[in-house]
Design a protein around this motif. Structure first.
Motif, PDB file in Angstrom:
ATOM      1  N   SER A  73     115.199  62.071  83.972  1.00  0.00           N
ATOM      2  CA  SER A  73     114.094  62.863  84.514  1.00  0.00           C
ATOM      3  C   SER A  73     114.349  63.342  85.950  1.00  0.00           C
ATOM      4  N   CYS A  74     115.314  62.741  86.645  1.00  0.00           N
ATOM      5  CA  CYS A  74     115.625  63.203  88.015  1.00  0.00           C
ATOM      6  C   CYS A  74     116.121  64.644  88.002  1.00  0.00           C
ATOM      7  N   CYS A 133     113.036  67.048  88.708  1.00  0.00           N
ATOM      8  CA  CYS A 133     112.169  66.521  89.755  1.00  0.00           C
ATOM      9  C   CYS A 133     112.532  67.128  91.112  1.00  0.00           C
ATOM     10  N   VAL A 154     111.367  53.382  85.303  1.00  0.00           N
ATOM     11  CA  VAL A 154     111.774  53.438  86.713  1.00  0.00           C
ATOM     12  C   VAL A 154     110.660  54.041  87.563  1.00  0.00           C
ATOM     13  N   CYS A 155     109.998  55.068  87.053  1.00  0.00           N
ATOM     14  CA  CYS A 155     108.945  55.735  87.835  1.00  0.00           C
ATOM     15  C   CYS A 155     107.933  56.351  86.864  1.00  0.00           C
ATOM     16  N   CYS A 177     114.883  58.270  96.520  1.00  0.00           N
ATOM     17  CA  CYS A 177     113.525  58.425  95.975  1.00  0.00           C
ATOM     18  C   CYS A 177     112.625  57.226  96.306  1.00  0.00           C
ATOM     19  N   ILE A 236     118.352  58.667  86.611  1.00  0.00           N
ATOM     20  CA  ILE A 236     117.847  58.740  85.237  1.00  0.00           C
ATOM     21  C   ILE A 236     117.684  60.221  84.839  1.00  0.00           C
ATOM     22  N   PHE A 259     106.235  67.500  93.795  1.00  0.00           N
ATOM     23  CA  PHE A 259     107.463  67.184  93.056  1.00  0.00           C
ATOM     24  C   PHE A 259     107.912  68.364  92.187  1.00  0.00           C
ATOM     25  N   CYS A 269     111.312  65.857  94.122  1.00  0.00           N
ATOM     26  CA  CYS A 269     110.753  64.974  95.154  1.00  0.00           C
ATOM     27  C   CYS A 269     111.515  65.069  96.466  1.00  0.00           C
ATOM     28  N   ARG A 276     106.806  59.380  86.730  1.00  0.00           N
ATOM     29  CA  ARG A 276     107.185  60.728  86.268  1.00  0.00           C
ATOM     30  C   ARG A 276     108.068  60.628  85.021  1.00  0.00           C
ATOM     31  N   ARG A 320     119.179  62.602  94.936  1.00  0.00           N
ATOM     32  CA  ARG A 320     117.705  62.585  94.815  1.00  0.00           C
ATOM     33  C   ARG A 320     117.232  61.187  94.410  1.00  0.00           C
ATOM     34  N   PHE A 321     117.881  60.640  93.414  1.00  0.00           N
ATOM     35  CA  PHE A 321     117.517  59.303  92.934  1.00  0.00           C
ATOM     36  C   PHE A 321     117.731  58.260  94.040  1.00  0.00           C
ATOM     37  N   SER A 354     109.559  56.933  95.059  1.00  0.00           N
ATOM     38  CA  SER A 354     108.761  56.624  93.878  1.00  0.00           C
ATOM     39  C   SER A 354     109.421  55.510  93.055  1.00  0.00           C
ATOM     40  N   ARG A 355     110.734  55.557  92.955  1.00  0.00           N
ATOM     41  CA  ARG A 355     111.405  54.518  92.154  1.00  0.00           C
ATOM     42  C   ARG A 355     111.339  53.161  92.848  1.00  0.00           C
TER      43      ARG A 355
END
Ligand code: SF4
Length: 299
Positions: free
Chosen positions: A274-275, A278, A224-225, A208, A272, A188, A280, A227, A204-205, A210-211
């Motif tokens: 943090s995306c 990231c 949400v995740c 994803c 969000i 990531f 990923c 990370r 990306r979101f 992970s979410r």
């Protein structure tokens, strides 16, 4: 576990094994329709018990490698937040993890003792371990007493030095277990701010995994995740109240209100903060579990 959830779970495992995730997440196969079908269920919930780990993987997507002063979480606080979540939603797959959850066995035992009386609120509970520790007899007994429990070993080869002994112990004691592990991981990337168009971050979101698979309960808040959860804790991204659910807040003593807030979080459409930090969707493969000598600094 309901039959439909079992099928989805099996399909997700097969996709991981066959390295089909990039294609599948982009196709939108696992989309919000599933959540709409089970509006009272969190399909996957990661419950964090500790930031401490026996390994220090450079590419840990949960950011454990950045903790210079990791802590075990307070078991009573974990249980209080779980109690509130259960009042509002069921959980299909509940994962107990860290870090490495067997570094805090007293807390783990306490949480398992709580869970064994809540079996109508979840379909399965998995303890995710890197196979570096052997649990105490008391901990083994607590695992045996918890219905629907499975130990999931992440197999990191020689690093998972106790995996064989621990899995044999599970076999002997009648504790279900699984051994999973690929030779490589998706990286990531570091926590650097990406100067990019908003549409790229949103894309990306949208894609994803992970979410979709790792809604995280951490220190009384639902994220949400993982990370996002740990990036906020580490002070790497700002905490935005609209991007998580403060489960312990008094307003959520009303389970109906908490249900609606959780549903909105897991069915969220907007990316969000943090995306932006990231990678990923770079789909970069790296060797699994390469170790850092010391905690990493964020530059
Ligand atoms: S930060 Fe965004 S893109 Fe990265 S794992 Fe979390 S939700 Fe997915």
């Amino acid at each position: 576990m309901p039959k439909q959830n079992k099928l989805l779970h099996f399909a997700a495992s097969a996709a991981r094994t066959l390295h089909l995730w990039p294609l599948i997440v982009r196709s939108g196969l696992f989309n919000s329709a599933r959540r709409r079908k089970y509006p009272d269920t969190i399909v996957h919930l990661d419950v964090v018990l500790t930031e401490c780990c026996t390994l220090r993987c450079k590419s840990c997507s949960n950011l454990m490698q950045y903790y210079h002063h990791p802590e075990n979480l307070d078991a009573d606080e974990v249980i209080s937040s779980l109690r509130k979540v259960f009042a509002a939603m069921r959980v299909s797959q509940l994962k107990l993890l860290g870090g490495e959850p067997f570094v805090c066995q007293k807390a783990l035992i306490k949480v398992l003792e709580y869970l064994k009386d809540q079996t109508d609120r979840f379909d399965e509970v998995d303890i995710i371990t890197n196979g570096t520790l052997i649990p105490s007899e008391e901990c083994i007994n607590a695992m045996k007493d918890t219905p629907k429990l499975k130990v999931v070993f992440s197999n990191y080869g020689e690093l998972s030095s106790k995996l064989k002994e621990f899995s044999e112990l599970c076999g002997k004691e009648g504790i279900a277990f699984d051994i999973v592990g690929d030779d490589s991981w998706w990286d990531f990337g570091g926590m650097k701010l990406r100067e990019e168009k908003e549409s790229k971050t949103q894309h990306r979101f949208d894609g994803c995994y992970s979410r979709r698979l790792c809604t995280s309960l951490y220190r009384g808040k639902l994220y949400v995740c993982p990370r996002q959860a740990h990036a906020i804790r580490l002070g790497l991204v700002p905490e935005e109240s609209s991007e998580m659910v403060d489960v312990m807040s008094l307003e959520f003593d009303d389970p109906a209100k908490l249900h609606d807030a959780i549903y909105a979080l897991i069915d969220r459409k907007k990316r969000i903060s943090s995306c932006k930090y990231c990678g990923c969707d770079d789909w970069i493969k790296v060797p699994r579990a390469v170790q850092a000598e010391r905690p990493l600094d964020v530059t």
